[in-house]
Design a protein around this motif. Structure first.
Motif, PDB file in Angstrom:
ATOM      1  N   GLY A  48      10.685  -7.332  -0.682  1.00  8.18           N
ATOM      2  CA  GLY A  48      11.901  -6.652  -0.270  1.00  8.18           C
ATOM      3  C   GLY A  48      11.910  -5.162  -0.550  1.00  8.18           C
ATOM      4  O   GLY A  48      12.869  -4.463  -0.198  1.00  8.18           O
ATOM      5  N   ASN A  49      10.861  -4.649  -1.178  1.00  8.93           N
ATOM      6  CA  ASN A  49      10.768  -3.214  -1.479  1.00  8.93           C
ATOM      7  C   ASN A  49       9.447  -2.693  -0.931  1.00  8.93           C
ATOM      8  O   ASN A  49       8.414  -2.811  -1.582  1.00  8.93           O
ATOM      9  CB  ASN A  49      10.854  -2.976  -2.986  1.00  8.93           C
ATOM     10  CG  ASN A  49      10.780  -1.491  -3.352  1.00  8.93           C
ATOM     11  OD1 ASN A  49      10.629  -0.631  -2.488  1.00  8.93           O
ATOM     12  ND2 ASN A  49      10.878  -1.195  -4.640  1.00  8.93           N
ATOM     13  N   PRO A  50       9.452  -2.089   0.266  1.00 10.82           N
ATOM     14  CA  PRO A  50       8.193  -1.668   0.890  1.00 10.82           C
ATOM     15  C   PRO A  50       7.636  -0.341   0.379  1.00 10.82           C
ATOM     16  O   PRO A  50       6.544   0.051   0.796  1.00 10.82           O
ATOM     17  CB  PRO A  50       8.574  -1.541   2.367  1.00 10.82           C
ATOM     18  CG  PRO A  50      10.018  -1.129   2.329  1.00 10.82           C
ATOM     19  CD  PRO A  50      10.606  -1.860   1.154  1.00 10.82           C
ATOM     20  N   LEU A  51       8.346   0.327  -0.525  1.00  8.05           N
ATOM     21  CA  LEU A  51       7.880   1.629  -1.002  1.00  8.05           C
ATOM     22  C   LEU A  51       6.623   1.449  -1.851  1.00  8.05           C
ATOM     23  O   LEU A  51       6.643   0.756  -2.872  1.00  8.05           O
ATOM     24  CB  LEU A  51       8.967   2.323  -1.818  1.00  8.05           C
ATOM     25  CG  LEU A  51       8.673   3.765  -2.245  1.00  8.05           C
ATOM     26  CD1 LEU A  51       8.455   4.675  -1.031  1.00  8.05           C
ATOM     27  CD2 LEU A  51       9.809   4.309  -3.115  1.00  8.05           C
ATOM     28  N   THR A  52       5.527   2.076  -1.425  1.00 12.80           N
ATOM     29  CA  THR A  52       4.213   1.829  -2.035  1.00 12.80           C
ATOM     30  C   THR A  52       3.452   3.124  -2.232  1.00 12.80           C
ATOM     31  O   THR A  52       3.399   3.972  -1.332  1.00 12.80           O
ATOM     32  CB  THR A  52       3.385   0.889  -1.130  1.00 12.80           C
ATOM     33  OG1 THR A  52       4.077  -0.357  -1.005  1.00 12.80           O
ATOM     34  CG2 THR A  52       2.000   0.639  -1.710  1.00 12.80           C
ATOM     35  N   ALA A  53       2.846   3.274  -3.400  1.00 11.91           N
ATOM     36  CA  ALA A  53       2.008   4.435  -3.698  1.00 11.91           C
ATOM     37  C   ALA A  53       0.541   4.047  -3.604  1.00 11.91           C
ATOM     38  O   ALA A  53       0.113   3.042  -4.183  1.00 11.91           O
ATOM     39  CB  ALA A  53       2.306   4.971  -5.101  1.00 11.91           C
ATOM     40  N   ASP A  54      -0.216   4.849  -2.861  1.00 12.27           N
ATOM     41  CA  ASP A  54      -1.677   4.747  -2.829  1.00 12.27           C
ATOM     42  C   ASP A  54      -2.184   5.779  -3.823  1.00 12.27           C
ATOM     43  O   ASP A  54      -2.259   6.966  -3.526  1.00 12.27           O
ATOM     44  CB  ASP A  54      -2.163   5.037  -1.406  1.00 12.27           C
ATOM     45  CG  ASP A  54      -3.676   5.002  -1.261  1.00 12.27           C
ATOM     46  OD1 ASP A  54      -4.358   4.576  -2.211  1.00 12.27           O
ATOM     47  OD2 ASP A  54      -4.172   5.417  -0.198  1.00 12.27           O
ATOM     48  N   VAL A  55      -2.500   5.317  -5.035  1.00 16.90           N
ATOM     49  CA  VAL A  55      -2.862   6.245  -6.110  1.00 16.90           C
ATOM     50  C   VAL A  55      -4.370   6.490  -6.087  1.00 16.90           C
ATOM     51  O   VAL A  55      -5.160   5.556  -6.030  1.00 16.90           O
ATOM     52  CB  VAL A  55      -2.386   5.733  -7.482  1.00 16.90           C
ATOM     53  CG1 VAL A  55      -0.866   5.705  -7.559  1.00 16.90           C
ATOM     54  CG2 VAL A  55      -2.949   4.364  -7.811  1.00 16.90           C
ATOM     55  N   GLY A  56      -4.739   7.769  -6.116  1.00 16.88           N
ATOM     56  CA  GLY A  56      -6.128   8.124  -5.892  1.00 16.88           C
ATOM     57  C   GLY A  56      -6.452   7.947  -4.419  1.00 16.88           C
ATOM     58  O   GLY A  56      -7.467   7.357  -4.053  1.00 16.88           O
ATOM     59  N   CYS A  57      -5.584   8.473  -3.567  1.00 14.11           N
ATOM     60  CA  CYS A  57      -5.631   8.178  -2.126  1.00 14.11           C
ATOM     61  C   CYS A  57      -6.785   8.844  -1.398  1.00 14.11           C
ATOM     62  O   CYS A  57      -7.105   8.473  -0.268  1.00 14.11           O
ATOM     63  CB  CYS A  57      -4.321   8.592  -1.470  1.00 14.11           C
ATOM     64  SG  CYS A  57      -4.003  10.380  -1.492  1.00 14.11           S
ATOM     65  N   GLY A  58      -7.426   9.852  -2.018  1.00 12.82           N
ATOM     66  CA  GLY A  58      -8.520  10.533  -1.335  1.00 12.82           C
ATOM     67  C   GLY A  58      -8.066  11.111  -0.006  1.00 12.82           C
ATOM     68  O   GLY A  58      -7.008  11.726   0.082  1.00 12.82           O
ATOM     69  N   PRO A  59      -8.825  10.895   1.077  1.00 13.44           N
ATOM     70  CA  PRO A  59      -8.481  11.486   2.369  1.00 13.44           C
ATOM     71  C   PRO A  59      -7.354  10.787   3.103  1.00 13.44           C
ATOM     72  O   PRO A  59      -7.021  11.171   4.230  1.00 13.44           O
ATOM     73  CB  PRO A  59      -9.795  11.402   3.158  1.00 13.44           C
ATOM     74  CG  PRO A  59     -10.535  10.274   2.539  1.00 13.44           C
ATOM     75  CD  PRO A  59     -10.166  10.278   1.086  1.00 13.44           C
ATOM     76  N   GLY A  60      -6.747   9.766   2.506  1.00  8.79           N
ATOM     77  CA  GLY A  60      -5.527   9.192   3.050  1.00  8.79           C
ATOM     78  C   GLY A  60      -5.697   8.050   4.034  1.00  8.79           C
ATOM     79  O   GLY A  60      -4.707   7.568   4.593  1.00  8.79           O
ATOM     80  N   HIS A  61      -6.923   7.558   4.222  1.00 13.04           N
ATOM     81  CA  HIS A  61      -7.134   6.522   5.226  1.00 13.04           C
ATOM     82  C   HIS A  61      -6.442   5.206   4.870  1.00 13.04           C
ATOM     83  O   HIS A  61      -5.910   4.524   5.745  1.00 13.04           O
ATOM     84  CB  HIS A  61      -8.628   6.295   5.466  1.00 13.04           C
ATOM     85  CG  HIS A  61      -9.417   5.987   4.238  1.00 13.04           C
ATOM     86  ND1 HIS A  61      -9.562   6.899   3.201  1.00 13.04           N
ATOM     87  CD2 HIS A  61     -10.095   4.877   3.863  1.00 13.04           C
ATOM     88  CE1 HIS A  61     -10.301   6.344   2.253  1.00 13.04           C
ATOM     89  NE2 HIS A  61     -10.626   5.126   2.627  1.00 13.04           N
ATOM     90  N   LEU A  62      -6.428   4.860   3.580  1.00 14.78           N
ATOM     91  CA  LEU A  62      -5.767   3.620   3.193  1.00 14.78           C
ATOM     92  C   LEU A  62      -4.252   3.771   3.160  1.00 14.78           C
ATOM     93  O   LEU A  62      -3.529   2.808   3.411  1.00 14.78           O
ATOM     94  CB  LEU A  62      -6.283   3.133   1.844  1.00 14.78           C
ATOM     95  CG  LEU A  62      -7.700   2.562   1.862  1.00 14.78           C
ATOM     96  CD1 LEU A  62      -8.094   2.056   0.488  1.00 14.78           C
ATOM     97  CD2 LEU A  62      -7.820   1.439   2.871  1.00 14.78           C
ATOM     98  N   THR A  63      -3.766   4.960   2.865  1.00 12.19           N
ATOM     99  CA  THR A  63      -2.327   5.209   2.956  1.00 12.19           C
ATOM    100  C   THR A  63      -1.855   4.942   4.375  1.00 12.19           C
ATOM    101  O   THR A  63      -0.823   4.296   4.601  1.00 12.19           O
ATOM    102  CB  THR A  63      -1.998   6.657   2.566  1.00 12.19           C
ATOM    103  OG1 THR A  63      -2.757   7.054   1.425  1.00 12.19           O
ATOM    104  CG2 THR A  63      -0.518   6.820   2.262  1.00 12.19           C
ATOM    105  N   ALA A  64      -2.626   5.434   5.354  1.00 15.05           N
ATOM    106  CA  ALA A  64      -2.288   5.193   6.753  1.00 15.05           C
ATOM    107  C   ALA A  64      -2.360   3.708   7.092  1.00 15.05           C
ATOM    108  O   ALA A  64      -1.511   3.182   7.829  1.00 15.05           O
ATOM    109  CB  ALA A  64      -3.223   5.996   7.649  1.00 15.05           C
ATOM    110  N   MET A  65      -3.358   3.021   6.550  1.00 16.41           N
ATOM    111  CA  MET A  65      -3.483   1.579   6.803  1.00 16.41           C
ATOM    112  C   MET A  65      -2.272   0.832   6.255  1.00 16.41           C
ATOM    113  O   MET A  65      -1.738  -0.074   6.906  1.00 16.41           O
ATOM    114  CB  MET A  65      -4.764   1.050   6.169  1.00 16.41           C
ATOM    115  CG  MET A  65      -4.995  -0.433   6.389  1.00 16.41           C
ATOM    116  SD  MET A  65      -6.558  -0.984   5.618  1.00 16.41           S
ATOM    117  CE  MET A  65      -6.498  -2.736   5.993  1.00 16.41           C
ATOM    118  N   LEU A  66      -1.818   1.201   5.069  1.00 20.07           N
ATOM    119  CA  LEU A  66      -0.636   0.567   4.494  1.00 20.07           C
ATOM    120  C   LEU A  66       0.587   0.791   5.374  1.00 20.07           C
ATOM    121  O   LEU A  66       1.416  -0.107   5.552  1.00 20.07           O
ATOM    122  CB  LEU A  66      -0.376   1.098   3.089  1.00 20.07           C
ATOM    123  CG  LEU A  66      -1.426   0.762   2.028  1.00 20.07           C
ATOM    124  CD1 LEU A  66      -1.098   1.460   0.713  1.00 20.07           C
ATOM    125  CD2 LEU A  66      -1.555  -0.745   1.821  1.00 20.07           C
TER     126      LEU A  66
END
Length: 210
Positions: A48-66
């Motif tokens: 119920g809480n979709p707010l998510t941190a990609d910590v150590g995200c690097g170039p951001g590819h996994l942040t985008a995937m999330l």
């Protein structure tokens, strides 16, 4: 601790474009890792809480995937050059410079934290404090997915990572650290190495029950 952070930041600042070119689509050829990220996203959505941190995200590819998997994801990284690259590559998403030991996030705010091979450079003595910080920002029912290199031995193994020194961990010992930090590890996946180092790839899912 400051010396370790400075060295890691400088190392990643120096390899941004190469790193991004090598890893931007890496999960397309890693079905096990991709499956764990997808399972993590499904469980975070269900919390119920979709707010998510990609910590150590690097170039951001996994942040985008999330984000593509339905999460309200943002990325944090120690390297300002990585953060700048991520902002250019994914302008619709939020990226900020931050240390994993001092996240710019309010207490109990997040439904999920993803740490995809981003804890590997942390010296073993400093890892409990780092994990405690991830727990601080998780809401009750929130999830942490940690991916790392695993070893069959009884102790963490320091090795020469291509960017900066890193550590592989016995999975049971890493899971015990998660439990000591207040998390409940409930799923793990080990699979054959994807590199010449010979370490297994490990993914551990844990929940903060509050």
């Amino acid at each position: 601790m400051a010396e370790h952070h400075d060295a890691t930041r400088a190392a990643y600042d120096g390899v941004v474009e190469l790193y991004a070119s090598l890893f931007a689509d890496r999960l397309e050829t890693r079905p096990f890792a991709r499956a764990m990220v997808a399972a993590f996203a499904e469980l975070v959505r269900a919390s119920g809480n979709p707010l998510t941190a990609d910590v150590g995200c690097g170039p951001g590819h996994l942040t985008a995937m999330l984000g593509d998997l339905g999460l309200d994801a943002f990325g944090l990284d120690l390297s300002p050059a990585m953060v700048e690259h991520a902002r250019r590559a994914h302008p619709a998403l939020r990226f900020d410079e931050a240390r994993m030991e001092a996240l710019p996030v309010e207490d109990r705010a997040l439904g999920g934290v993803l740490a995809h091979y981003s804890m590997i450079h942390t010296p073993p003595a400093e890892l409990p404090a780092l994990l405690a910080e991830q727990v601080r920002v998780l809401a009750p029912g929130g999830l942490l997915l940690v991916s790392f290199f695993a070893t069959d031995g009884a102790e963490p193994v320091r090795f020469d990572h291509k960017v900066t020194p890193a550590y592989s961990w016995p999975v049971d010992r890493f899971a015990a650290l998660l439990a000591a930090a207040g998390l409940v590890p409930f799923a793990r996946l080990l699979h054959d190495p994807a590199s010449e180092r010979g370490f297994l790839d490990a993914h551990v899912l844990a929940r903060f029950e509050g």
